[in-house]
Design a protein around this motif. Structure first.
Motif, short mmCIF file in Angstrom:
data_model
loop_
_atom_site.label_atom_id
_atom_site.label_comp_id
_atom_site.label_asym_id
_atom_site.label_seq_id
_atom_site.Cartn_x
_atom_site.Cartn_y
_atom_site.Cartn_z
N TYR A 78 30.50 50.50 70.26
CA TYR A 78 31.88 50.99 70.19
C TYR A 78 32.12 52.10 71.22
O TYR A 78 33.15 52.11 71.89
CB TYR A 78 32.21 51.49 68.79
CG TYR A 78 33.62 52.02 68.71
CD1 TYR A 78 34.70 51.15 68.65
CD2 TYR A 78 33.88 53.38 68.74
CE1 TYR A 78 36.01 51.62 68.61
CE2 TYR A 78 35.18 53.87 68.70
CZ TYR A 78 36.23 52.99 68.63
OH TYR A 78 37.52 53.46 68.60
N GLN A 79 31.18 53.02 71.35
CA GLN A 79 31.34 54.11 72.31
C GLN A 79 31.47 53.58 73.73
O GLN A 79 32.24 54.11 74.54
CB GLN A 79 30.17 55.09 72.23
CG GLN A 79 30.12 55.88 70.95
CD GLN A 79 31.36 56.71 70.71
OE1 GLN A 79 31.92 57.31 71.61
NE2 GLN A 79 31.82 56.72 69.47
N LYS A 80 30.75 52.51 74.05
CA LYS A 80 30.80 51.94 75.39
C LYS A 80 32.03 51.08 75.61
O LYS A 80 32.69 51.18 76.64
CB LYS A 80 29.54 51.10 75.64
CG LYS A 80 29.52 50.49 77.02
CD LYS A 80 28.28 49.68 77.24
CE LYS A 80 28.34 49.10 78.66
NZ LYS A 80 27.42 48.02 78.85
N ASN A 81 32.36 50.22 74.65
CA ASN A 81 33.40 49.21 74.86
C ASN A 81 34.73 49.52 74.18
O ASN A 81 35.75 48.92 74.55
CB ASN A 81 32.91 47.85 74.36
CG ASN A 81 31.69 47.40 75.11
OD1 ASN A 81 31.72 47.30 76.32
ND2 ASN A 81 30.61 47.15 74.40
N ALA A 139 37.48 45.37 67.25
CA ALA A 139 37.71 44.01 66.75
C ALA A 139 36.50 43.12 67.01
O ALA A 139 36.08 42.35 66.14
CB ALA A 139 38.96 43.42 67.38
N MET A 140 35.93 43.22 68.19
CA MET A 140 34.75 42.42 68.50
C MET A 140 33.58 42.84 67.62
O MET A 140 32.83 42.01 67.11
CB MET A 140 34.36 42.53 69.96
CG MET A 140 33.17 41.63 70.32
SD MET A 140 32.72 41.67 72.05
CE MET A 140 34.15 40.86 72.75
N LEU A 141 33.43 44.13 67.43
CA LEU A 141 32.35 44.64 66.59
C LEU A 141 32.54 44.18 65.14
O LEU A 141 31.58 43.82 64.46
CB LEU A 141 32.32 46.17 66.67
CG LEU A 141 31.06 46.85 66.20
CD1 LEU A 141 29.82 46.30 66.86
CD2 LEU A 141 31.17 48.35 66.45
N GLN A 142 33.77 44.15 64.68
CA GLN A 142 34.08 43.64 63.34
C GLN A 142 33.60 42.19 63.23
O GLN A 142 32.99 41.81 62.22
CB GLN A 142 35.58 43.72 63.09
CG GLN A 142 36.01 43.11 61.77
CD GLN A 142 37.52 42.99 61.66
OE1 GLN A 142 38.26 43.59 62.43
NE2 GLN A 142 37.97 42.23 60.69
N ASP A 143 33.85 41.39 64.25
CA ASP A 143 33.39 40.00 64.26
C ASP A 143 31.87 39.92 64.28
O ASP A 143 31.27 39.12 63.56
CB ASP A 143 33.94 39.24 65.46
CG ASP A 143 35.41 38.91 65.34
OD1 ASP A 143 35.95 38.96 64.20
OD2 ASP A 143 36.04 38.60 66.36
N ILE A 144 31.23 40.73 65.10
CA ILE A 144 29.77 40.73 65.18
C ILE A 144 29.16 41.04 63.82
O ILE A 144 28.20 40.39 63.39
CB ILE A 144 29.28 41.74 66.24
CG1 ILE A 144 29.65 41.27 67.65
CG2 ILE A 144 27.78 41.98 66.13
CD1 ILE A 144 29.47 42.31 68.73
N PHE A 145 29.71 42.03 63.13
CA PHE A 145 29.17 42.45 61.83
C PHE A 145 29.70 41.61 60.67
O PHE A 145 29.25 41.76 59.54
CB PHE A 145 29.50 43.92 61.57
CG PHE A 145 28.65 44.88 62.36
CD1 PHE A 145 27.39 44.57 62.78
CD2 PHE A 145 29.14 46.14 62.66
CE1 PHE A 145 26.61 45.47 63.48
CE2 PHE A 145 28.38 47.06 63.35
CZ PHE A 145 27.10 46.71 63.78
N ASN A 146 30.69 40.77 60.94
CA ASN A 146 31.32 39.95 59.90
C ASN A 146 31.93 40.82 58.80
O ASN A 146 31.80 40.54 57.61
CB ASN A 146 30.31 38.95 59.31
CG ASN A 146 30.99 37.83 58.55
OD1 ASN A 146 32.12 37.46 58.86
ND2 ASN A 146 30.30 37.31 57.55
N HIS A 147 32.59 41.89 59.22
CA HIS A 147 33.27 42.77 58.27
C HIS A 147 34.69 42.27 58.02
O HIS A 147 35.27 41.57 58.85
CB HIS A 147 33.34 44.20 58.81
CG HIS A 147 32.03 44.92 58.75
ND1 HIS A 147 31.77 46.04 59.49
CD2 HIS A 147 30.90 44.69 58.02
CE1 HIS A 147 30.55 46.47 59.23
NE2 HIS A 147 30.00 45.66 58.35
N SER A 148 35.24 42.65 56.88
CA SER A 148 36.57 42.16 56.48
C SER A 148 37.72 42.88 57.19
O SER A 148 38.82 42.36 57.24
CB SER A 148 36.74 42.30 54.97
OG SER A 148 36.60 43.66 54.59
#
Length: 85
Positions: free
Chosen positions: A44-47, A51-60
């Motif tokens: 997150y700090q870099k990019n 939203a992409m991180l949410q997808d990677i982690f499969n968070h709601s």
């Protein structure tokens, strides 16, 4: 992969390796989950792409992801730094 069998190591073995490495560095409570959260924080700090991180982690939700990686509290703290009544 395992040095002996060339098969993927187990989840338990990965934890043992992480724990041993953390202890060698004088750190407590280091495990595979620590890596997951640290990856998320630095991604997150870099990019800045929650939203992409949410997808990677499969968070709601994005909020769940921000709380998970500690960004939500960081944002609150920064907002409060300059807040005066």
């Amino acid at each position: 992969p395992s040095k002996k069998t060339k098969e993927p190591i187990s989840r338990v073995q990965a934890y043992r390796i992480m724990k041993e490495a953390g202890e060698a560095l004088g750190m407590e409570n280091v495990g595979t989950h620590s890596l997951r959260k640290s990856f998320g924080y630095h991604f997150y700090q870099k990019n800045k792409d929650i939203a992409m991180l949410q997808d990677i982690f499969n968070h709601s939700s994005e909020r769940v992801t921000k709380i998970y990686i500690g960004i939500a509290q960081d944002e609150i703290d920064r907002a409060m730094d300059d807040f005066f009544i």
